[in-house]
Design a protein around this motif. Structure first.
Motif, PDB file in Angstrom:
ATOM      1  N   GLY A  36       0.795  -1.215   0.000  1.00 44.44           N
ATOM      2  CA  GLY A  36       0.000   0.000   0.000  1.00 44.44           C
ATOM      3  C   GLY A  36       0.833   1.272   0.000  1.00 44.44           C
ATOM      4  N   LEU A  37       2.050   1.191   0.521  1.00 46.06           N
ATOM      5  CA  LEU A  37       2.919   2.367   0.532  1.00 46.06           C
ATOM      6  C   LEU A  37       3.220   2.853  -0.877  1.00 46.06           C
ATOM      7  N   SER A  38       3.281   1.912  -1.813  1.00 45.96           N
ATOM      8  CA  SER A  38       3.688   2.258  -3.175  1.00 45.96           C
ATOM      9  C   SER A  38       2.647   3.091  -3.894  1.00 45.96           C
ATOM     10  N   VAL A  39       1.391   2.977  -3.499  1.00 46.70           N
ATOM     11  CA  VAL A  39       0.343   3.763  -4.157  1.00 46.70           C
ATOM     12  C   VAL A  39      -0.115   4.928  -3.285  1.00 46.70           C
ATOM     13  N   ALA A  40       0.405   5.013  -2.075  1.00 44.57           N
ATOM     14  CA  ALA A  40       0.032   6.101  -1.171  1.00 44.57           C
ATOM     15  C   ALA A  40       0.978   7.287  -1.275  1.00 44.57           C
ATOM     16  N   GLY A  41       1.990   7.176  -2.127  1.00 46.72           N
ATOM     17  CA  GLY A  41       2.916   8.273  -2.298  1.00 46.72           C
ATOM     18  C   GLY A  41       4.050   8.313  -1.302  1.00 46.72           C
ATOM     19  N   ALA A  42       4.281   7.192  -0.601  1.00 47.85           N
ATOM     20  CA  ALA A  42       5.396   7.159   0.347  1.00 47.85           C
ATOM     21  C   ALA A  42       6.719   7.117  -0.401  1.00 47.85           C
ATOM     22  N   ARG A  43       7.684   7.870   0.083  1.00 46.82           N
ATOM     23  CA  ARG A  43       9.048   7.759  -0.420  1.00 46.82           C
ATOM     24  C   ARG A  43       9.710   6.608   0.319  1.00 46.82           C
ATOM     25  N   VAL A  44      10.469   5.799  -0.387  1.00 46.60           N
ATOM     26  CA  VAL A  44      10.977   4.574   0.225  1.00 46.60           C
ATOM     27  C   VAL A  44      12.495   4.495   0.124  1.00 46.60           C
ATOM     28  N   VAL A  45      13.046   3.664   1.011  1.00 47.15           N
ATOM     29  CA  VAL A  45      14.482   3.403   1.040  1.00 47.15           C
ATOM     30  C   VAL A  45      14.701   1.946   0.657  1.00 47.15           C
ATOM     31  N   LEU A  46      15.585   1.716  -0.300  1.00 47.78           N
ATOM     32  CA  LEU A  46      15.959   0.362  -0.685  1.00 47.78           C
ATOM     33  C   LEU A  46      17.189  -0.060   0.112  1.00 47.78           C
ATOM     34  N   LEU A  47      17.110  -1.243   0.684  1.00 48.32           N
ATOM     35  CA  LEU A  47      18.236  -1.840   1.394  1.00 48.32           C
ATOM     36  C   LEU A  47      18.413  -3.238   0.843  1.00 48.32           C
ATOM     37  N   ASP A  48      19.588  -3.485   0.262  1.00 48.27           N
ATOM     38  CA  ASP A  48      19.840  -4.747  -0.425  1.00 48.27           C
ATOM     39  C   ASP A  48      18.783  -5.016  -1.502  1.00 48.27           C
ATOM     40  N   GLY A  49      18.382  -3.950  -2.169  1.00 47.43           N
ATOM     41  CA  GLY A  49      17.489  -4.089  -3.316  1.00 47.43           C
ATOM     42  C   GLY A  49      16.025  -4.208  -3.005  1.00 47.43           C
ATOM     43  N   ARG A  50      15.628  -4.065  -1.727  1.00 51.28           N
ATOM     44  CA  ARG A  50      14.214  -4.182  -1.374  1.00 51.28           C
ATOM     45  C   ARG A  50      13.802  -2.998  -0.493  1.00 51.28           C
ATOM     46  N   VAL A  51      12.517  -2.686  -0.544  1.00 53.14           N
ATOM     47  CA  VAL A  51      11.994  -1.599   0.288  1.00 53.14           C
ATOM     48  C   VAL A  51      12.098  -2.007   1.750  1.00 53.14           C
ATOM     49  N   ALA A  52      12.835  -1.213   2.528  1.00 51.15           N
ATOM     50  CA  ALA A  52      13.052  -1.533   3.940  1.00 51.15           C
ATOM     51  C   ALA A  52      12.665  -0.391   4.866  1.00 51.15           C
ATOM     52  N   ALA A  53      12.328   0.772   4.305  1.00 46.23           N
ATOM     53  CA  ALA A  53      11.999   1.928   5.134  1.00 46.23           C
ATOM     54  C   ALA A  53      11.284   2.958   4.275  1.00 46.23           C
ATOM     55  N   THR A  54      10.670   3.921   4.930  1.00 45.73           N
ATOM     56  CA  THR A  54      10.160   5.107   4.257  1.00 45.73           C
ATOM     57  C   THR A  54      11.001   6.295   4.704  1.00 45.73           C
ATOM     58  N   TRP A  55      10.918   7.373   3.946  1.00 46.63           N
ATOM     59  CA  TRP A  55      11.645   8.579   4.332  1.00 46.63           C
ATOM     60  C   TRP A  55      10.840   9.820   3.998  1.00 46.63           C
ATOM     61  N   ASP A  56      11.142  10.873   4.706  1.00 49.11           N
ATOM     62  CA  ASP A  56      10.511  12.164   4.452  1.00 49.11           C
ATOM     63  C   ASP A  56      11.468  13.260   4.905  1.00 49.11           C
ATOM     64  N   VAL A  57      11.077  14.490   4.678  1.00 55.20           N
ATOM     65  CA  VAL A  57      11.889  15.624   5.103  1.00 55.20           C
ATOM     66  C   VAL A  57      11.126  16.384   6.182  1.00 55.20           C
ATOM     67  N   GLU A  58      11.755  16.540   7.317  1.00 54.37           N
ATOM     68  CA  GLU A  58      11.174  17.273   8.440  1.00 54.37           C
ATOM     69  C   GLU A  58      11.706  18.699   8.418  1.00 54.37           C
ATOM     70  N   PRO A  59      10.822  19.691   8.301  1.00 55.51           N
ATOM     71  CA  PRO A  59      11.298  21.083   8.275  1.00 55.51           C
ATOM     72  C   PRO A  59      12.026  21.437   9.551  1.00 55.51           C
ATOM     73  N   GLY A  60      13.071  22.218   9.406  1.00 58.76           N
ATOM     74  CA  GLY A  60      13.860  22.612  10.562  1.00 58.76           C
ATOM     75  C   GLY A  60      13.250  23.767  11.322  1.00 58.76           C
ATOM     76  N   THR A  61      13.874  24.099  12.428  1.00 57.64           N
ATOM     77  CA  THR A  61      13.402  25.179  13.296  1.00 57.64           C
ATOM     78  C   THR A  61      14.255  26.421  13.177  1.00 57.64           C
ATOM     79  N   GLY A  62      15.355  26.314  12.437  1.00 58.53           N
ATOM     80  CA  GLY A  62      16.240  27.447  12.304  1.00 58.53           C
ATOM     81  C   GLY A  62      17.471  27.359  13.161  1.00 58.53           C
ATOM     82  N   THR A  63      17.575  26.317  14.009  1.00 54.71           N
ATOM     83  CA  THR A  63      18.727  26.163  14.878  1.00 54.71           C
ATOM     84  C   THR A  63      19.390  24.834  14.626  1.00 54.71           C
ATOM     85  N   ASP A  64      20.673  24.832  14.356  1.00 56.55           N
ATOM     86  CA  ASP A  64      21.444  23.616  14.197  1.00 56.55           C
ATOM     87  C   ASP A  64      22.045  23.267  15.560  1.00 56.55           C
TER      88      ASP A  64
END
Length: 366
Positions: free
Chosen positions: A282-310
């Motif tokens: 279901g992740l593949s049609v829900a628009g999830a960005r995925v991470v391949l590990l050893d050629g298979r989907v093993a995780a999802t990823w996204d970008v978390e907006p920062g707060t302005g402080t490193d």
């Protein structure tokens, strides 16, 4: 191009991949970054503004970023499918509309060469067909009966813009190629099959259908039989491939790769278990960005907006935020796997932030 980044110009990569799914305008940039060595996003933006690649409804009636040459060569072969897929959603609303007449009316509106939004185009013909409503008319016009492209700046790196549509002929200076005289061999379909297999084979005819949205291309496959090689997968399905296509040894290590939403490495197959577990399909049609590990989907990823402080460097940012690439594993990672994912995630963060952030956070299994 996921086992090893290729040294290809972006135009050649888009061609080899038979386009990149692009309904999310910025996603193709990540798709090419994961596949090309030294990819620079402005190079793809320049191809878009230079009319060498276009954003258009094509495979599966979804927006793809394809080369200008491919939309000209392939669009006519997709015409019937595109109409039927729009009708599959709006058949009742469009029941009284002659689609050929609608196409003529749409071309008349666009004859002035001015790009229009879908709503603007639909409203321009709605006095003739008031019953369906603007949404059904608009979708049939821009995704069904007229070969259209979405104009930049939509799809340009780091730019947000609404959709402005223009005829392919207006934007590229020529009409799409007509279909050859039908003799059953489907020459355009044959080229589609060859190109698909070059990028995604070995694959079954059901996979070709899932990728293209076309009905299996049986005439094309039959005409190509003599030049293809065949295999059987674990389920006994016949797989087709080009004889000289690369088929790496099963033990070949596959590096970590971050894929964008709706990448064809996943959506381009009927049997997606070759790359993603059924439980995560279901992740593949829900628009999830995925991470391949050893050629298979093993995780999802996204970008978390920062707060302005490193907080890691103790540097207060005043004009920009620092974003973080956040990885959510779908299974437990070993220590070495977490390190590999984090390393690639850092490089992705650098790419997405134009060098301002290398932040990545690998979470725990969900």
């Amino acid at each position: 191009m996921l086992l090893e980044r290729a040294e290809l110009p972006p135009l050649d990569a888009v061609s080899h991949l038979c386009g990149l799914q692009a309904q999310e305008p910025q996603e193709p940039f990540t798709g090419l970054w994961s596949r090309l060595r030294g990819f620079q996003p402005d190079a793809l933006s320049d191809l878009l503004t230079g009319r060498q690649v276009v954003r258009t409804h094509l495979m599966r009636r979804t927006v793809h970023l394809v080369t200008a040459a491919d939309v000209l060569a392939w669009r006519a072969r997709h015409n019937a499918m595109l109409r039927q897929r729009v009708l599959g959603v709006y058949r009742r609303e469009l029941a009284g509309v002659d689609l050929d007449e609608l196409a003529v009316a749409g071309r008349e509106v666009l004859a002035d060469g001015e790009p229009r939004s879908m709503a603007q185009l639909a409203r321009a013909v709605a006095d003739r067909w008031p019953e369906p409503g603007t949404r059904p008319l608009g979708e049939m016009l821009v995704a069904g009966v007229l070969p259209m492209v979405q104009l930049p700046p939509r799809g340009v790196w780091r730019q947000k813009a609404g959709v402005r549509n223009a005829l392919v002929s207006s934007w590229l200076g020529r009409e799409i190629d007509p279909l050859p005289t039908e003799d059953g061999s489907d020459p355009v379909g044959q080229e589609l099959v060859r190109r698909y297999l070059a990028a995604y084979g070995p694959a079954a005819t059901a996979d070709v259908r899932a990728w293209s949205g076309l009905a299996g291309l049986p005439g094309a496959v039959a005409a190509l039989r003599g030049e293809l090689v065949t295999f059987r997968d674990e389920r006994g399905r016949e797989l087709l491939d080009l004889p000289d296509a690369p088929r790496p040894d099963p033990e070949t290590p596959a590096p970590v790769r971050f894929l964008p939403a709706f990448d064809n490495a996943i959506l381009g197959y009927d049997d997606r278990t070759r790359i993603i577990d059924d439980t995560d399909r279901g992740l593949s049609v829900a628009g999830a960005r995925v991470v391949l590990l050893d050629g298979r989907v093993a995780a999802t990823w996204d970008v978390e907006p920062g707060t302005g402080t490193d907080s890691g460097m103790g540097i207060k940012k005043t004009e920009e935020t620092l974003d973080t690439v956040v990885v959510t594993p779908l299974r437990a990672f070993s220590r070495s796997e977490r390190a590999e994912v984090a390393e690639e995630g850092e490089q992705l963060a650098v790419f997405l932030s134009d060098g301002e952030s290398a932040r990545v956070r690998v979470g725990r299994e969900v």
